[in-house]
Design an enzyme around this catalytic site. Structure first.
Site, mmCIF file in Angstrom:
data_model
loop_
_atom_site.group_PDB
_atom_site.id
_atom_site.type_symbol
_atom_site.label_atom_id
_atom_site.label_comp_id
_atom_site.label_asym_id
_atom_site.label_seq_id
_atom_site.Cartn_x
_atom_site.Cartn_y
_atom_site.Cartn_z
ATOM 1 N N GLU A 58 0.808 -1.221 0.000
ATOM 2 C CA GLU A 58 0.000 0.000 0.000
ATOM 3 C C GLU A 58 0.844 1.276 0.000
ATOM 4 O O GLU A 58 0.510 2.243 -0.670
ATOM 5 C CB GLU A 58 -0.901 -0.027 1.235
ATOM 6 C CG GLU A 58 -1.954 1.026 1.269
ATOM 7 C CD GLU A 58 -2.877 0.839 2.454
ATOM 8 O OE1 GLU A 58 -3.021 1.799 3.226
ATOM 9 O OE2 GLU A 58 -3.434 -0.274 2.617
ATOM 10 N N ASP A 59 1.940 1.281 0.738
ATOM 11 C CA ASP A 59 2.680 2.532 0.946
ATOM 12 C C ASP A 59 4.094 2.569 0.392
ATOM 13 O O ASP A 59 4.706 3.635 0.352
ATOM 14 C CB ASP A 59 2.745 2.841 2.450
ATOM 15 C CG ASP A 59 1.375 3.136 3.027
ATOM 16 O OD1 ASP A 59 0.511 3.628 2.291
ATOM 17 O OD2 ASP A 59 1.165 2.868 4.220
#
Length: 188
Positions: A58-59
């Site tokens: 996700e990051d």
């Protein structure tokens, strides 16, 4: 290298240079805290590795395929259960509610206690930080979030309390529930 050690080293490299939400704290402290929390509930190496890796897709731009190749299908599935579709082409504040609804559907539809544990590890780490900031800044702290409406935040975090209730015999769940009530009140 042991799976958990390898996952930690991988997460450290993936999150290198990143900082937590408008903070000087190194980002890696969050996934490490999540892994420690999961470690209070289980010694399953796959779950501990997934907790350490839960934000890399996700990051940090890591693919789920990379996760599976390095750490196996089970770790990939657990990381995927925690990964939101960020909709990078849209402002995060405009997609917050749909992303959270989609995420909560994962919890509603799982029979996998491991998914619940990894989720709880992440969300308890988040709630600890929220509580610390709330004690210092009060309601003003919500201004740094994509979702600034405290009622929406309360809906999300209270939903997680209900959806992880199968873990109510753990100290992690009890702490999460307590902190949620301290920040948002007891609710309904």
């Amino acid at each position: 290298m042991e799976l958990v050690s390898e996952a930690i080293a991988f997460a450290v490299k993936a999150h290198d240079g990143m900082r937590r939400k408008k903070s000087d704290a190194p980002y890696i402290l969050h996934p490490m805290e999540a892994a420690v929390i999961v470690g209070t509930m289980t010694d399953d190496q796959n779950l501990l590795a997934a907790a350490a890796l839960h934000d890399v897709v996700e990051d940090a731009g890591i693919t789920t395929q990379e996760i599976e190749e390095r750490f196996g299908r089970r770790v990939r599935e657990l990381v995927e259960s925690e990964t939101e579709d960020k909709r990078a082409d849209l402002p995060p504040e405009s997609t917050w509610r749909i992303r959270k609804e989609e995420s909560l559907e994962v919890l509603k539809n799982t029979d996998d206690i491991g998914v619940l544990m990894v989720w709880l590890g992440d969300k308890l780490a988040n709630m600890r930080a929220i509580y610390r900031d709330f004690k210092v800044e009060g309601e003003a702290m919500w201004q740094r979030f994509n979702q600034k409406d405290v009622n929406q935040q309360a809906w999300y975090y209270r939903s997680i309390v209900k959806l992880t209730e199968r873990l109510s015999n753990t100290s992690a769940w009890l702490e999460y529930k307590t902190l949620t009530e301290l920040v948002f009140g007891k609710g309904e």
